[in-house]
Write an enzyme that holds these catalytic residues in place. Structure first.
Site, PDB file in Angstrom:
ATOM      1  N   HIS A  45       4.203 -12.111  -9.102  1.00  0.00           N
ATOM      2  CA  HIS A  45       5.670 -12.340  -9.602  1.00  0.00           C
ATOM      3  C   HIS A  45       6.168 -12.502 -11.268  1.00  0.00           C
ATOM      4  O   HIS A  45       5.236 -13.070 -11.407  1.00  0.00           O
ATOM      5  CB  HIS A  45       6.893 -12.991  -8.908  1.00  0.00           C
TER       6      HIS A  45
ATOM      7  N   HIS B 146      -5.877  -2.434  -1.429  1.00  0.00           N
ATOM      8  CA  HIS B 146      -6.076  -3.802  -0.765  1.00  0.00           C
ATOM      9  C   HIS B 146      -7.063  -4.446  -1.159  1.00  0.00           C
ATOM     10  O   HIS B 146      -7.675  -4.301   0.357  1.00  0.00           O
ATOM     11  CB  HIS B 146      -4.850  -2.948   0.860  1.00  0.00           C
TER      12      HIS B 146
ATOM     13  N   CYS C  39       0.635  -1.393  -0.158  1.00  0.00           N
ATOM     14  CA  CYS C  39       0.287   0.619   0.230  1.00  0.00           C
ATOM     15  C   CYS C  39       1.582   0.926   0.108  1.00  0.00           C
ATOM     16  O   CYS C  39       0.382   2.370  -0.584  1.00  0.00           O
ATOM     17  CB  CYS C  39      -0.711   0.054   1.220  1.00  0.00           C
TER      18      CYS C  39
ATOM     19  N   HIS D 162      -0.080 -10.289  -5.025  1.00  0.00           N
ATOM     20  CA  HIS D 162       0.488  -9.371  -6.256  1.00  0.00           C
ATOM     21  C   HIS D 162       0.499 -11.104  -6.515  1.00  0.00           C
ATOM     22  O   HIS D 162       0.712 -11.981  -5.759  1.00  0.00           O
ATOM     23  CB  HIS D 162       1.559  -8.676  -5.285  1.00  0.00           C
TER      24      HIS D 162
ATOM     25  N   ASP E 208      11.111  -5.888  -8.142  1.00  0.00           N
ATOM     26  CA  ASP E 208      12.009  -6.908  -6.843  1.00  0.00           C
ATOM     27  C   ASP E 208      12.761  -6.391  -6.002  1.00  0.00           C
ATOM     28  O   ASP E 208      14.036  -5.886  -6.970  1.00  0.00           O
ATOM     29  CB  ASP E 208      11.516  -7.932  -6.982  1.00  0.00           C
TER      30      ASP E 208
HETATM   31  P1  5GP Z   1       5.743 -12.985  -1.702  1.00  0.00           P
HETATM   32  O1  5GP Z   1       7.083 -13.444  -0.504  1.00  0.00           O
HETATM   33  O2  5GP Z   1       5.209 -12.165  -0.280  1.00  0.00           O
HETATM   34  O3  5GP Z   1       5.413 -13.799  -2.349  1.00  0.00           O
HETATM   35  O4  5GP Z   1       6.688 -11.604  -2.401  1.00  0.00           O
HETATM   36  C1  5GP Z   1       6.971 -10.385  -2.114  1.00  0.00           C
HETATM   37  C2  5GP Z   1       8.283  -9.348  -2.917  1.00  0.00           C
HETATM   38  O5  5GP Z   1       8.008  -8.326  -2.280  1.00  0.00           O
HETATM   39  C3  5GP Z   1       9.569 -10.304  -2.295  1.00  0.00           C
HETATM   40  O6  5GP Z   1       9.540 -10.826  -3.411  1.00  0.00           O
HETATM   41  C4  5GP Z   1      10.450  -9.022  -1.490  1.00  0.00           C
HETATM   42  O7  5GP Z   1      11.619  -9.032  -1.939  1.00  0.00           O
HETATM   43  C5  5GP Z   1       9.330  -7.567  -2.363  1.00  0.00           C
HETATM   44  N1  5GP Z   1       9.635  -6.781  -2.193  1.00  0.00           N
HETATM   45  C6  5GP Z   1       9.632  -7.156  -0.529  1.00  0.00           C
HETATM   46  N2  5GP Z   1       9.446  -5.179   0.017  1.00  0.00           N
HETATM   47  C7  5GP Z   1       9.725  -4.928  -0.967  1.00  0.00           C
HETATM   48  C8  5GP Z   1       9.956  -3.117  -0.891  1.00  0.00           C
HETATM   49  O8  5GP Z   1      10.318  -2.968  -0.430  1.00  0.00           O
HETATM   50  N3  5GP Z   1      10.424  -3.003  -1.920  1.00  0.00           N
HETATM   51  C9  5GP Z   1      10.347  -4.157  -3.670  1.00  0.00           C
HETATM   52  N4  5GP Z   1      10.005  -3.425  -4.573  1.00  0.00           N
HETATM   53  N5  5GP Z   1       9.961  -5.217  -2.890  1.00  0.00           N
HETATM   54  C10 5GP Z   1       9.979  -5.121  -1.696  1.00  0.00           C
HETATM   55 ZN    ZN Z   2      -1.721  -3.410   0.959  1.00  0.00          ZN
END
Ligand code: 5GP
Ligand code: ZN
Length: 114
Positions: free
Chosen positions: A102, A46, A7, A100, A30
């Site tokens: 990827h 959200h 958010c 989200h 990322d």
């Molecule tokens: P999840 O593991 O929840 O599927 O993915 C979250 C992703 O968000 C991770 O790959 C992590 O590296 C990325 N991430 C977390 N905090 C930040 C941030 O502050 N900036 C960016 N660009 N990516 C983030």
């Molecule tokens: Zn959020």
């Protein structure tokens, strides 16, 4: 939502390296890339913590994300292919509870997905 990193990124309170943006969604690189190209696509609102919260009411935004992903991938020069991943819950290693997706690419990805 308060204390939600994505958010804050959507609101511009935390800076991000943007790959795509429209009124409903944002895609950014990322911070800890797991492939040469690793882009995260989020709804700006959200609307759901994870896939488990997708409903008839909020599914349209997920459809919009999937409609945009090929454009984002093309812009990132992923013409040889890419993978879309959605981690849902603890066993999948989800760390940010703002739904989200990827986009991973830029090399031949592992054939084993899990
Ligand atoms: P999840 O593991 O929840 O599927 O993915 C979250 C992703 O968000 C991770 O790959 C992590 O590296 C990325 N991430 C977390 N905090 C930040 C941030 O502050 N900036 C960016 N660009 N990516 C983030
Ligand atoms: Zn959020």
């Amino acid at each position: 939502m308060e204390n939600c990193i994505f958010c804050k990124i959507a609101a511009g309170e935390i800076p991000s390296n943007k790959a795509y943006e429209d009124d409903k969604i944002l895609a950014f690189h990322d911070i800890a890339p797991q492939a040469p190209v690793h882009i995260v696509v989020i709804p700006k609102a959200h609307i759901a913590q994870s896939m488990n919260d997708i409903t008839e009411e909020n599914a349209a935004i997920v459809g919009h994300i999937f409609q945009c992903i090929p454009k984002i991938a093309a812009e990132a020069k992923l013409e040889s292919g890419y993978r879309v991943v959605c981690n849902c819950g603890a066993d999948a290693g989800q760390t940010v509870f703002h739904i989200h997706f990827h986009i991973l690419g830029g090399k031949k990805l592992n054939e084993v997905m899990a």
